[in-house]
Design an enzyme around this catalytic site. Structure first.
Site, PDB file in Angstrom:
ATOM      1  N   LYS A  25      31.397 -15.953  34.896  1.00  0.00           N
ATOM      2  CA  LYS A  25      31.463 -14.873  33.946  1.00  0.00           C
ATOM      3  C   LYS A  25      30.419 -15.661  32.998  1.00  0.00           C
ATOM      4  CE  LYS A  25      34.562 -11.668  34.525  1.00  0.00           C
ATOM      5  NZ  LYS A  25      33.907  -9.878  34.352  1.00  0.00           N
ATOM      6  N   SER A  78      34.606 -12.574  30.083  1.00  0.00           N
ATOM      7  CA  SER A  78      36.221 -13.074  29.776  1.00  0.00           C
ATOM      8  C   SER A  78      35.824 -14.017  29.099  1.00  0.00           C
ATOM      9  CB  SER A  78      36.291 -13.541  31.417  1.00  0.00           C
ATOM     10  OG  SER A  78      37.699 -14.103  31.410  1.00  0.00           O
ATOM     11  N   TYR A 106      35.265 -18.220  39.414  1.00  0.00           N
ATOM     12  CA  TYR A 106      35.555 -16.924  38.131  1.00  0.00           C
ATOM     13  C   TYR A 106      34.775 -17.080  36.674  1.00  0.00           C
ATOM     14  CZ  TYR A 106      37.066 -13.159  34.932  1.00  0.00           C
ATOM     15  OH  TYR A 106      38.252 -12.061  34.739  1.00  0.00           O
TER      16      TYR A 106
END
Ligand code: NDP
Length: 245
Positions: free
Chosen positions: A154, A137, A150
């Site tokens: 990533k 991402s 998150y």
């Protein structure tokens, strides 16, 4: 550019919805002789199989190490792996709980290590190498509000991509990642559906739009194909230029 996956066997995680669904279908339509489609929800995978009979549903909770070892281990050879399954749960930094940390890292990082180990062994045993694409991402290189775990997961996935590329390259297995911006799947809508939240991000994308699922699929197909034969260990932005400004 014509890409043909004729004769190849693929495995796509998180294939029951969103980006993974589109990638699995594109591989099946693109000549792959079998596409293992992995997620937890059989009824969604059966809908995918109704679209193309090259799809083979595989039900597995990838955060369960023992189950994953058995289910993915029991599958036949694989030439192309897409580690796409991922989860995002929003929490402000000061409220992060160990449960949410584990949910995110167990899927976004740990399961990628395990599935890739199992599949890389299959590729080595078959003797014809393979290709792995990790769906990372744009969050890997920046902070996004309420996305601490998150973003960190990533960033870890990008790092993992480089290490895997370095170790597996000599075994004729290429490993790359793609790093999309906001894409309006279930996950994208959950995190960015409120225009008040998404507008500041959108305003930083020079081409003036978020990604379509197909934009991400096309980059994954390229990375899986021989057209990217000299790419190994890259983390390729799919963000309309967001990370350049
Ligand atoms: P979705 O939430 O739409 O789909 C997630 C997929 O993962 C589903 O098929 C889900 O199926 C599966 N999944 C979730 N948990 C597990 C589990 N424990 N075991 C096995 N499968 C699981 O996500 P997207 O399609 O939006 O995202 C795909 C990837 O793209 C993710 O890695 C995400 O981080 C990344 N990404 C997404 C962006 C976006 O804006 N949407 C932007 C940048 C990157 P089921 O629930 O049935 O198990």
């Amino acid at each position: 550019m014509n890409i043909d996956f004729g004769g190849k066997i693929a495995l796509v995680t998180g294939a029951s919805k969103g980006i993974g669904y589109d990638i699995a279908l594109a591989l099946a339509k693109g000549g792959a002789i079998k596409v293992y489609a992995v997620s937890r929800t059989l009824k969604d995978l059966e809908k995918l199989k109704d679209q193309n009979d090259k799809i083979e549903p595989v039900v597995c909770d990838l955060t369960d190490w023992d189950t994953t070892a058995k289910v993915i281990g029991d599958l036949g050879p694989v030439d192309l792996l897409v580690n796409n399954a991922g989860v995002s749960i929003l929490q402000p930094f000061l409220d992060i709980t160990p449960e949410v940390y584990s949910q995110i890292f167990d899927l976004n990082v740990k399961s990628v290590i395990q599935v890739s180990q199992i599949v890389a062994h299959k590729m080595i045993d078959k003797g014809s190498g393979g290709v792995i694409v990790n769906v990372s991402s744009m969050a890997s290189t920046m902070s996004l509000k309420d996305h601490t775990c998150y973003c960190a997961s990533k960033a870890a996935l990008d790092s993992l991509t480089r290490s895997m590329a370095a170790e597996l390259g000599s075994k004729n297995i290429r490993v790359n990642a793609c790093n999309p911006t906001v894409t309006f799947t279930d996950m994208g809508r959950m995190a960015w559906g409120d225009p008040k939240r998404s507008a500041p991000v959108l305003s930083r994308i020079p081409i003036g739009r978020f990604a379509e699922v197909e934009d991400v699929t096309n980059v994954v197909l390229y990375l899986l194909s021989d057209k990217s034969a000299m790419l190994n260990g890259v983390t390729l932005p799919v963000d309309g230029g967001f990370t350049t400004v």
